[in-house]
Motif scaffolding. Structure first.
Motif, PDB file in Angstrom:
ATOM      1  N   GLY A  26      39.362  43.916  37.895  1.00 53.27           N
ATOM      2  CA  GLY A  26      40.923  44.239  37.705  1.00 53.27           C
ATOM      3  C   GLY A  26      41.613  42.971  37.520  1.00 53.27           C
ATOM      4  N   GLY A  27      41.170  41.944  38.546  1.00 52.93           N
ATOM      5  CA  GLY A  27      41.971  40.738  38.623  1.00 52.93           C
ATOM      6  C   GLY A  27      41.734  40.019  37.132  1.00 52.93           C
ATOM      7  N   THR A  28      40.541  39.974  36.739  1.00 51.80           N
ATOM      8  CA  THR A  28      40.351  39.434  35.259  1.00 51.80           C
ATOM      9  C   THR A  28      40.961  40.156  34.170  1.00 51.80           C
ATOM     10  OG1 THR A  28      38.008  38.719  36.198  1.00 51.80           O
ATOM     11  CG2 THR A  28      38.317  38.801  33.800  1.00 51.80           C
ATOM     12  N   TYR A  29      41.173  41.354  34.376  1.00 51.77           N
ATOM     13  CA  TYR A  29      41.688  42.148  33.041  1.00 51.77           C
ATOM     14  C   TYR A  29      43.327  41.688  33.332  1.00 51.77           C
ATOM     15  CZ  TYR A  29      44.261  45.823  30.651  1.00 51.77           C
ATOM     16  OH  TYR A  29      44.784  46.396  29.822  1.00 51.77           O
ATOM     17  N   LEU A  30      43.724  41.780  34.423  1.00 51.66           N
ATOM     18  CA  LEU A  30      45.252  41.325  34.286  1.00 51.66           C
ATOM     19  C   LEU A  30      45.798  39.914  34.034  1.00 51.66           C
ATOM     20  CD1 LEU A  30      46.228  42.910  38.048  1.00 51.66           C
ATOM     21  CD2 LEU A  30      46.977  43.641  35.640  1.00 51.66           C
TER      22      LEU A  30
END
Length: 80
Positions: A26-30
């Motif tokens: 999720g952090g990578t996507y954001l």
């Protein structure tokens, strides 16, 4: 059930791994979506800057032509 037995439980490890995986992805996507947005904004600013510079170069070339006596009234504004 004690705390140590909870740490030895395979289901606890599985849940912790899944939670960590989801958090990292999720952090990578954001972060990636933010970087794409910044890149698009940068490209738009560079396009605007390029147009501004081309306009100024045209004005400078016109002024130079007038100073050198090469320009006619019909040439005025053609370089922009």
């Amino acid at each position: 059930m004690s705390f140590l037995s909870l740490l030895r439980n395979p289901a606890t490890h599985f849940a912790l791994n899944i939670t960590t995986l989801l958090g990292v992805s999720g952090g990578t996507y954001l972060l990636r979506s933010h970087m794409v947005e910044l890149s698009e904004d940068h490209d738009a600013r560079m396009d605007e800057l390029e147009g501004t510079l081309r306009g100024h170069i045209g004005l400078i070339e016109e002024a130079l032509d007038r100073l050198e006596g090469k320009a006619t009234e019909a040439d005025r504004g053609k370089k922009m």
